[in-house]
Design an enzyme around this catalytic site. Structure first.
Site, PDB file in Angstrom:
ATOM      1  CG  LEU A   2      -1.856   1.168   1.346  1.00 17.01           C
ATOM      2  CD1 LEU A   2      -3.244   0.820   1.909  1.00 17.01           C
ATOM      3  CD2 LEU A   2      -1.272   2.331   2.231  1.00 17.01           C
ATOM      4  CG  LEU A   3       1.917   5.212  -3.014  1.00 13.75           C
ATOM      5  CD1 LEU A   3       2.966   5.082  -3.773  1.00 13.75           C
ATOM      6  CD2 LEU A   3       0.498   5.997  -3.203  1.00 13.75           C
ATOM      7  CG  ASN A   4      -0.524   6.091   3.133  1.00 11.84           C
ATOM      8  OD1 ASN A   4       0.294   5.184   3.124  1.00 11.84           O
ATOM      9  ND2 ASN A   4      -0.731   7.050   4.140  1.00 11.84           N
ATOM     10  CG  ASP A   5      -0.319  10.708   3.503  1.00 15.48           C
ATOM     11  OD1 ASP A   5      -1.361   9.874   3.205  1.00 15.48           O
ATOM     12  OD2 ASP A   5      -0.440  11.127   4.751  1.00 15.48           O
ATOM     13  CE1 TYR A  65       1.713   5.660  11.019  1.00 13.36           C
ATOM     14  CE2 TYR A  65       0.287   7.316  11.940  1.00 13.36           C
ATOM     15  CZ  TYR A  65       0.648   6.102  11.561  1.00 13.36           C
ATOM     16  OH  TYR A  65      -0.129   4.970  11.880  1.00 13.36           O
ATOM     17  CB  SER A  66       2.860  12.141   6.375  1.00 18.00           C
ATOM     18  OG  SER A  66       2.305  11.183   5.700  1.00 18.00           O
ATOM     19  NE  ARG A 119      -2.565  11.563  11.614  1.00 21.88           N
ATOM     20  CZ  ARG A 119      -3.483  11.434  12.519  1.00 21.88           C
ATOM     21  NH1 ARG A 119      -3.108  11.300  13.828  1.00 21.88           N
ATOM     22  NH2 ARG A 119      -4.569  11.308  12.044  1.00 21.88           N
ATOM     23  CG  ASP A 120       0.445  14.313   8.827  1.00 18.23           C
ATOM     24  OD1 ASP A 120       1.163  13.333   9.113  1.00 18.23           O
ATOM     25  OD2 ASP A 120      -0.519  14.289   8.574  1.00 18.23           O
ATOM     26  CD  GLU A 179      -4.610  12.442   8.619  1.00 19.71           C
ATOM     27  OE1 GLU A 179      -4.402  11.664   9.491  1.00 19.71           O
ATOM     28  OE2 GLU A 179      -5.258  12.169   7.553  1.00 19.71           O
TER      29      GLU A 179
END
Length: 491
Positions: free
Chosen positions: A44-47, A106-107, A165-166, A224
């Site tokens: 899985l790929l996301n941000d 995380y991002s 986060r991020d 986010e």
């Protein structure tokens, strides 16, 4: 190249690479595999993370779970390019190996200082009862490929929950700033601001935007992936709020991504802004991030997906992968609105021109020339006359319609699981031009030079790659279609 990796990180990277090799043939055999979009090699790929132009190379990192097509303990995958067209998949940048990130790197974002690249990211930690801790961490590299983790530099302020986060970091007038997506103790989405002189010691300034702030009513329970930058004399805040209710044609996805136009006062730590505008009107767009390149362009890349929205129904799961990125888009601010256009370099994808005609339409519906292609670019320009409607169909699974009487632009697609269609619509006073990038299982439409954009994953009959046109009313337009290169991603 010095190797800073711990034994645990080396082991995790080795395990991830083994999964890539084990499933490589299954992944490659998927007829829905894209041809010129960034995808995960497996899983899985996301941000998009850490977008940066560094030492003559564009770097795009991404959230990646190599072990499943579900969300889990994320790694940072890594692509590079020198021309925004031909991409190379690099070795893993970050693996969740240390105590401050054991449940996921995380991002975050990337900056350059004194020739070194700094990655700022969120370390996600959960205990046996699923209670969350969060740390804003940094890793440093002198080449952009091998990173030494320095650990946490920002801990959780008392006024937020652990949904914090991020980090996005930038420099202005010799000082460094960071915005972080946050949730207040009252369960409201906000953006927190920090500053630093050395990238190690960070001062907390409080929230500068969020639900019930700056004239907003309730506006989501979590914000986010914030990104704050200056563009054409204004300060733009891009953010992805969760928890907005659908309002007519607005906010029709589970989670949204959009922007505010305003002015940041770094001294007073305030951000005055206007209303929220969605960046993309399609089905699949979330967590975008921008970078500034050597030409001074502000370039955006987004995740062509939405968390928790029909992810289990993607047919690519059968082939051990899910999700992709959007194409790189240049941002411009025109009359208080962000315009997004495909970067100029994408013209290099054009392999051959299959159609270049001026089309004349009389009063009745006319079937225009049909073409086929899994990877195509389509451009409609010089639209003249009194069209009542304009339609383009892509196989049996996707259709774009512009209704001139109602002044509505609509993208329809077949649902992933059910044999029915769903739609996304936006107001558009006139259709002046249309540029479409169609890949094997994705589509991106740029209306009126990027005034509005629709992005979507599309899964139809695999061997039906036909494109058909129809129109009501009288008029004429110029239609150009190119077949696009399918060998742009190297491993």
């Amino acid at each position: 190249m010095m190797d800073f990796r711990t034994d645990r990180e080396k082991q995790l990277m080795k395990e991830a690479e083994a999964v890539v090799q084990r499933h490589s043939q299954v992944v490659k055999a998927d007829p829905n595999r894209l041809t010129y979009h960034l995808m995960p090699p497996v899983g899985l790929l996301n941000d998009p993370n850490g977008l940066i132009y560094y030492k003559g190379v564009y770097h795009v990192f991404f959230q990646w779970n190599p072990f499943a097509t579900e969300h889990g303990a994320k790694f940072w995958g890594h692509y590079t390019t020198t021309d925004l067209v031909t991409w190379k998949l690099e070795p893993i940048a970050l693996a969740p190996s240390e105590w401050f990130e054991k449940n996921g790197c995380y991002s975050g974002s990337a900056i350059e200082k004194d020739g070194e690249m700094f990655l700022f990211y969120t370390g996600n930690v959960k205990d046996e009862n699923n209670n969350r801790e969060t740390f804003q961490c940094v890793a440093v590299s002198n080449d952009g490929f091998s990173f030494q983790k320095k650990g946490p530099v920002v801990t959780l302020p008392e006024c937020y929950t652990a949904h914090f986060r991020d980090p996005k970091v930038w420099e202005k007038n010799g000082k460094w700033y960071m915005v972080v997506g946050a949730q207040s103790l009252h369960g409201e989405g906000e953006v927190a601001l920090f500053s630093s002189l050395d990238l190690e010691n960070w001062k907390f300034h409080g929230s500068i935007a969020g639900s019930k702030m700056n004239g907003l009513d309730e506006f989501g329970y979590m914000w986010e992936c914030p990104d704050l930058f200056s563009l054409d004399g204004a300060d733009v805040l891009i953010v992805s709020p969760q928890g907005l209710n659908a309002d007519g044609f607005l906010y029709n996805n589970l989670y949204q991504s959009g922007y505010f136009i305003g002015k940041l006062d770094e001294i007073e730590a305030t951000y005055e802004h206007g209303s929220f505008t969605e960046l993309d009107r399609g089905f699949d767009f979330y967590a975008p991030q921008t970078m500034l390149d050597d030409e001074g362009r502000r370039i955006l890349i987004g995740w062509m997906g939405v968390p928790e929205e029909n992810e289990e129904d993607h047919p690519t799961i059968q082939h051990q992968w899910i999700h992709c990125m959007t194409l790189p888009r240049k941002l411009e601010l025109k009359e208080g609105k962000l315009y997004q256009t495909p970067v100029e370099e994408l013209k290099k994808l054009r392999k051959e021109q299959s159609l270049n005609e001026k089309i004349e339409v009389c009063s009745d519906k006319v079937q225009l020339p049909s073409v086929k292609g899994a990877a195509i670019e389509l451009v409609i320009q010089d639209i003249q006359g009194e069209f009542e409607s304009f339609e383009i169909s892509f196989g049996d699974a996707c259709r774009f319609v512009y209704d001139a009487n109602e002044r509505l632009a609509t993208l329809e697609r077949k649902r992933f699981k059910e044999d029915s269609f769903e739609s996304r619509t936006c107001k558009l006073d006139s259709l002046e031009s249309l540029q479409i990038y169609k890949d094997t299982s994705s589509i991106e439409l740029f209306l009126n030079e990027g005034q509005e954009v629709f992005s979507a994953r599309v899964f139809g009959t695999v061997d039906d790659q036909s494109i058909a046109f129809a129109a009501d009313g009288g008029g004429r337009f110029k239609l150009s279609i190119w077949c696009l290169s399918s060998s742009t991603i190297k491993r």
